[in-house]
Write a protein that holds these residues in place. Structure first.
Motif, PDB file in Angstrom:
ATOM      1  N   ALA A  29       0.835  -1.207   0.000  1.00 33.52           N
ATOM      2  CA  ALA A  29       0.000   0.000   0.000  1.00 33.52           C
ATOM      3  C   ALA A  29       0.866   1.252   0.000  1.00 33.52           C
ATOM      4  O   ALA A  29       0.564   2.227  -0.705  1.00 33.52           O
ATOM      5  CB  ALA A  29      -0.933   0.001   1.207  1.00 33.52           C
TER       6      ALA A  29
ATOM      7  N   PHE B  61       0.689   4.150  -2.772  1.00 29.08           N
ATOM      8  CA  PHE B  61       0.375   5.513  -2.339  1.00 29.08           C
ATOM      9  C   PHE B  61       1.424   6.503  -2.828  1.00 29.08           C
ATOM     10  O   PHE B  61       1.103   7.541  -3.412  1.00 29.08           O
ATOM     11  CB  PHE B  61       0.253   5.553  -0.818  1.00 29.08           C
ATOM     12  CG  PHE B  61       0.023   6.924  -0.255  1.00 29.08           C
ATOM     13  CD1 PHE B  61      -1.166   7.586  -0.475  1.00 29.08           C
ATOM     14  CD2 PHE B  61       0.995   7.555   0.486  1.00 29.08           C
ATOM     15  CE1 PHE B  61      -1.385   8.859   0.037  1.00 29.08           C
ATOM     16  CE2 PHE B  61       0.798   8.820   1.005  1.00 29.08           C
ATOM     17  CZ  PHE B  61      -0.405   9.474   0.781  1.00 29.08           C
TER      18      PHE B  61
ATOM     19  N   GLN C 145      -2.282   6.032   6.250  1.00 34.47           N
ATOM     20  CA  GLN C 145      -2.582   5.174   5.114  1.00 34.47           C
ATOM     21  C   GLN C 145      -2.744   3.728   5.569  1.00 34.47           C
ATOM     22  O   GLN C 145      -1.979   3.250   6.402  1.00 34.47           O
ATOM     23  CB  GLN C 145      -1.466   5.323   4.095  1.00 34.47           C
ATOM     24  CG  GLN C 145      -1.411   4.265   3.041  1.00 34.47           C
ATOM     25  CD  GLN C 145      -0.085   3.543   3.108  1.00 34.47           C
ATOM     26  OE1 GLN C 145       0.946   4.109   2.785  1.00 34.47           O
ATOM     27  NE2 GLN C 145      -0.098   2.315   3.547  1.00 34.47           N
TER      28      GLN C 145
ATOM     29  N   GLY D 187      -3.690  -0.252   3.875  1.00 37.40           N
ATOM     30  CA  GLY D 187      -3.892  -1.053   2.675  1.00 37.40           C
ATOM     31  C   GLY D 187      -5.002  -2.061   2.878  1.00 37.40           C
ATOM     32  O   GLY D 187      -5.193  -2.573   3.986  1.00 37.40           O
TER      33      GLY D 187
ATOM     34  N   ILE E  10      -6.332   7.529   4.331  1.00 37.98           N
ATOM     35  CA  ILE E  10      -6.235   7.021   2.971  1.00 37.98           C
ATOM     36  C   ILE E  10      -6.258   5.507   2.990  1.00 37.98           C
ATOM     37  O   ILE E  10      -5.432   4.878   3.653  1.00 37.98           O
ATOM     38  CB  ILE E  10      -4.940   7.517   2.294  1.00 37.98           C
ATOM     39  CG1 ILE E  10      -4.987   9.042   2.205  1.00 37.98           C
ATOM     40  CG2 ILE E  10      -4.780   6.919   0.905  1.00 37.98           C
ATOM     41  CD1 ILE E  10      -3.724   9.700   2.562  1.00 37.98           C
TER      42      ILE E  10
ATOM     43  N   VAL F  57      -5.827   2.327   0.614  1.00 37.17           N
ATOM     44  CA  VAL F  57      -5.234   1.970  -0.675  1.00 37.17           C
ATOM     45  C   VAL F  57      -5.673   0.555  -1.037  1.00 37.17           C
ATOM     46  O   VAL F  57      -5.416  -0.388  -0.290  1.00 37.17           O
ATOM     47  CB  VAL F  57      -3.694   2.056  -0.623  1.00 37.17           C
ATOM     48  CG1 VAL F  57      -3.087   1.640  -1.950  1.00 37.17           C
ATOM     49  CG2 VAL F  57      -3.249   3.453  -0.238  1.00 37.17           C
ATOM     50  N   ARG F  58      -6.330   0.449  -2.183  1.00 32.27           N
ATOM     51  CA  ARG F  58      -6.751  -0.871  -2.688  1.00 32.27           C
ATOM     52  C   ARG F  58      -5.581  -1.531  -3.405  1.00 32.27           C
ATOM     53  O   ARG F  58      -5.048  -0.991  -4.366  1.00 32.27           O
ATOM     54  CB  ARG F  58      -7.888  -0.715  -3.685  1.00 32.27           C
ATOM     55  CG  ARG F  58      -9.201  -0.318  -3.094  1.00 32.27           C
ATOM     56  CD  ARG F  58     -10.277  -0.304  -4.136  1.00 32.27           C
ATOM     57  NE  ARG F  58     -10.515  -1.647  -4.654  1.00 32.27           N
ATOM     58  CZ  ARG F  58     -11.553  -1.956  -5.428  1.00 32.27           C
ATOM     59  NH1 ARG F  58     -12.422  -1.031  -5.776  1.00 32.27           N
ATOM     60  NH2 ARG F  58     -11.712  -3.189  -5.854  1.00 32.27           N
TER      61      ARG F  58
ATOM     62  N   LYS G 179      -4.973  -0.823  -7.251  1.00 29.41           N
ATOM     63  CA  LYS G 179      -3.950   0.213  -7.065  1.00 29.41           C
ATOM     64  C   LYS G 179      -4.551   1.613  -7.056  1.00 29.41           C
ATOM     65  O   LYS G 179      -3.951   2.569  -7.538  1.00 29.41           O
ATOM     66  CB  LYS G 179      -2.848   0.084  -8.106  1.00 29.41           C
ATOM     67  CG  LYS G 179      -2.106  -1.231  -7.992  1.00 29.41           C
ATOM     68  CD  LYS G 179      -0.963  -1.340  -8.944  1.00 29.41           C
ATOM     69  CE  LYS G 179      -0.286  -2.683  -8.706  1.00 29.41           C
ATOM     70  NZ  LYS G 179       0.740  -2.973  -9.651  1.00 29.41           N
TER      71      LYS G 179
ATOM     72  N   ALA H 132      -6.529   4.681  -4.582  1.00 26.67           N
ATOM     73  CA  ALA H 132      -6.581   5.157  -3.203  1.00 26.67           C
ATOM     74  C   ALA H 132      -7.868   5.950  -2.994  1.00 26.67           C
ATOM     75  O   ALA H 132      -8.292   6.700  -3.866  1.00 26.67           O
ATOM     76  CB  ALA H 132      -5.370   6.024  -2.897  1.00 26.67           C
ATOM     77  N   TYR H 133      -8.461   5.760  -1.843  1.00 30.82           N
ATOM     78  CA  TYR H 133      -9.645   6.493  -1.425  1.00 30.82           C
ATOM     79  C   TYR H 133      -9.243   7.288  -0.195  1.00 30.82           C
ATOM     80  O   TYR H 133      -8.502   6.795   0.649  1.00 30.82           O
ATOM     81  CB  TYR H 133     -10.772   5.534  -1.047  1.00 30.82           C
ATOM     82  CG  TYR H 133     -11.293   4.691  -2.182  1.00 30.82           C
ATOM     83  CD1 TYR H 133     -12.580   4.885  -2.660  1.00 30.82           C
ATOM     84  CD2 TYR H 133     -10.525   3.692  -2.765  1.00 30.82           C
ATOM     85  CE1 TYR H 133     -13.079   4.103  -3.695  1.00 30.82           C
ATOM     86  CE2 TYR H 133     -11.014   2.911  -3.792  1.00 30.82           C
ATOM     87  CZ  TYR H 133     -12.293   3.117  -4.258  1.00 30.82           C
ATOM     88  OH  TYR H 133     -12.784   2.340  -5.273  1.00 30.82           O
ATOM     89  N   TRP H 134      -9.721   8.510  -0.069  1.00 33.29           N
ATOM     90  CA  TRP H 134      -9.310   9.320   1.067  1.00 33.29           C
ATOM     91  C   TRP H 134     -10.487  10.112   1.614  1.00 33.29           C
ATOM     92  O   TRP H 134     -11.474  10.351   0.926  1.00 33.29           O
ATOM     93  CB  TRP H 134      -8.184  10.256   0.677  1.00 33.29           C
ATOM     94  CG  TRP H 134      -8.589  11.314  -0.314  1.00 33.29           C
ATOM     95  CD1 TRP H 134      -8.602  11.205  -1.667  1.00 33.29           C
ATOM     96  CD2 TRP H 134      -9.068  12.617  -0.015  1.00 33.29           C
ATOM     97  NE1 TRP H 134      -9.051  12.356  -2.227  1.00 33.29           N
ATOM     98  CE2 TRP H 134      -9.356  13.249  -1.231  1.00 33.29           C
ATOM     99  CE3 TRP H 134      -9.293  13.311   1.170  1.00 33.29           C
ATOM    100  CZ2 TRP H 134      -9.848  14.546  -1.305  1.00 33.29           C
ATOM    101  CZ3 TRP H 134      -9.785  14.606   1.096  1.00 33.29           C
ATOM    102  CH2 TRP H 134     -10.050  15.207  -0.133  1.00 33.29           C
TER     103      TRP H 134
END
Length: 119
Positions: free
Chosen positions: A10, A14, A57, A59, A96, A98-99, A103, A105-107
Protein backbone atom coordinates in the motif's frame (compact mmCIF):
# COMPACT_ATOMS: atom_id res chain seq x y z
CA UNK A 1 -0.51 -11.53 2.36
CA UNK A 2 0.59 -10.72 5.87
CA UNK A 3 -0.38 -7.35 7.43
CA UNK A 4 3.19 -6.10 6.97
CA UNK A 5 3.21 -7.11 3.30
CA UNK A 6 -0.13 -5.35 2.78
CA UNK A 7 1.24 -2.22 4.45
CA UNK A 8 4.41 -2.25 2.34
CA UNK A 9 2.48 -2.75 -0.91
CA UNK A 10 0.00 0.00 0.00
CA UNK A 11 2.84 2.40 0.80
CA UNK A 12 4.44 1.83 -2.60
CA UNK A 13 1.13 2.40 -4.39
CA UNK A 14 0.38 5.51 -2.34
CA UNK A 15 3.76 7.10 -3.03
CA UNK A 16 3.41 6.34 -6.76
CA UNK A 17 0.11 8.24 -7.04
CA UNK A 18 1.04 11.35 -5.05
CA UNK A 19 1.17 14.38 -7.39
CA UNK A 20 4.78 15.21 -8.30
CA UNK A 21 4.37 18.79 -7.04
CA UNK A 22 3.79 17.61 -3.46
CA UNK A 23 6.60 17.13 -0.94
CA UNK A 24 6.25 13.87 0.97
CA UNK A 25 7.84 13.42 4.38
CA UNK A 26 7.64 9.94 5.79
CA UNK A 27 6.70 9.74 9.44
CA UNK A 28 6.99 5.95 9.51
CA UNK A 29 10.45 5.94 11.03
CA UNK A 30 9.19 8.00 13.96
CA UNK A 31 7.56 6.58 17.08
CA UNK A 32 4.30 5.17 15.75
CA UNK A 33 1.29 7.22 16.75
CA UNK A 34 -0.54 6.32 13.55
CA UNK A 35 0.63 9.06 11.21
CA UNK A 36 2.44 7.73 8.16
CA UNK A 37 3.18 10.86 6.14
CA UNK A 38 3.28 14.62 6.18
CA UNK A 39 2.51 16.12 2.78
CA UNK A 40 3.01 19.66 1.54
CA UNK A 41 1.84 21.09 -1.74
CA UNK A 42 4.52 23.00 -3.62
CA UNK A 43 4.03 25.53 -6.43
CA UNK A 44 5.12 25.35 -10.07
CA UNK A 45 8.60 26.60 -9.09
CA UNK A 46 8.93 23.91 -6.41
CA UNK A 47 8.53 26.38 -3.55
CA UNK A 48 6.75 25.30 -0.38
CA UNK A 49 3.23 26.71 -0.07
CA UNK A 50 2.60 26.02 3.61
CA UNK A 51 -0.39 23.83 2.67
CA UNK A 52 0.51 20.90 4.90
CA UNK A 53 -1.47 17.93 6.15
CA UNK A 54 -0.83 14.57 7.78
CA UNK A 55 -1.88 11.22 6.34
CA UNK A 56 -2.67 7.84 7.81
CA UNK A 57 -2.58 5.17 5.11
CA UNK A 58 -3.99 1.65 5.30
CA UNK A 59 -3.89 -1.05 2.68
CA UNK A 60 -6.80 -3.33 1.83
CA UNK A 61 -6.59 -6.34 -0.46
CA UNK A 62 -10.21 -6.66 -1.57
CA UNK A 63 -12.34 -4.05 0.17
CA UNK A 64 -16.08 -3.92 0.56
CA UNK A 65 -17.54 -0.98 -1.35
CA UNK A 66 -20.67 1.11 -0.91
CA UNK A 67 -23.57 0.29 -3.25
CA UNK A 68 -22.52 3.03 -5.69
CA UNK A 69 -18.96 1.65 -5.74
CA UNK A 70 -17.46 5.05 -4.99
CA UNK A 71 -16.40 4.52 -1.38
CA UNK A 72 -14.65 1.84 0.61
CA UNK A 73 -16.25 0.48 3.75
CA UNK A 74 -13.33 0.38 6.16
CA UNK A 75 -13.73 -0.86 9.71
CA UNK A 76 -10.11 -1.44 10.68
CA UNK A 77 -9.45 1.83 12.49
CA UNK A 78 -9.89 1.97 16.26
CA UNK A 79 -12.26 4.57 17.71
CA UNK A 80 -9.58 5.77 20.14
CA UNK A 81 -7.18 6.36 17.23
CA UNK A 82 -9.79 8.36 15.28
CA UNK A 83 -10.54 10.44 18.39
CA UNK A 84 -6.82 11.16 18.70
CA UNK A 85 -6.65 12.34 15.08
CA UNK A 86 -9.74 14.54 15.42
CA UNK A 87 -9.22 15.93 18.91
CA UNK A 88 -5.46 16.00 19.50
CA UNK A 89 -3.72 16.70 16.21
CA UNK A 90 -3.80 20.41 15.36
CA UNK A 91 -3.13 19.84 11.67
CA UNK A 92 -5.52 18.34 9.08
CA UNK A 93 -5.36 14.54 8.90
CA UNK A 94 -6.41 12.54 5.86
CA UNK A 95 -7.24 8.86 6.13
CA UNK A 96 -6.23 7.02 2.97
CA UNK A 97 -7.31 3.49 2.12
CA UNK A 98 -5.23 1.97 -0.68
CA UNK A 99 -6.75 -0.87 -2.69
CA UNK A 100 -4.10 -3.40 -3.58
CA UNK A 101 -6.31 -5.09 -6.20
CA UNK A 102 -6.82 -1.96 -8.33
CA UNK A 103 -3.95 0.21 -7.06
CA UNK A 104 -6.41 3.01 -6.32
CA UNK A 105 -6.58 5.16 -3.20
CA UNK A 106 -9.64 6.49 -1.43
CA UNK A 107 -9.31 9.32 1.07
CA UNK A 108 -11.28 11.41 3.50
CA UNK A 109 -10.37 14.27 5.78
CA UNK A 110 -11.05 13.38 9.41
CA UNK A 111 -11.40 16.75 11.13
CA UNK A 112 -14.74 18.41 10.42
CA UNK A 113 -16.14 15.23 8.86
CA UNK A 114 -19.65 14.64 10.26
CA UNK A 115 -19.80 11.07 8.92
CA UNK A 116 -16.56 10.11 10.64
CA UNK A 117 -17.63 11.73 13.91
CA UNK A 118 -21.01 9.94 13.76
CA UNK A 119 -19.41 6.56 13.04
Amino acid sequence: MTPKEISRAAGKIFLAIIPPHWAVRSQQDQEDYGIDYELEKTDANDHATGFIFKAQQKGVERPKLTDDGKRIIFRGLKVARVKYYIEQIRMPVAFIAVRLDTKAAYWTMLQGNAEVRKA
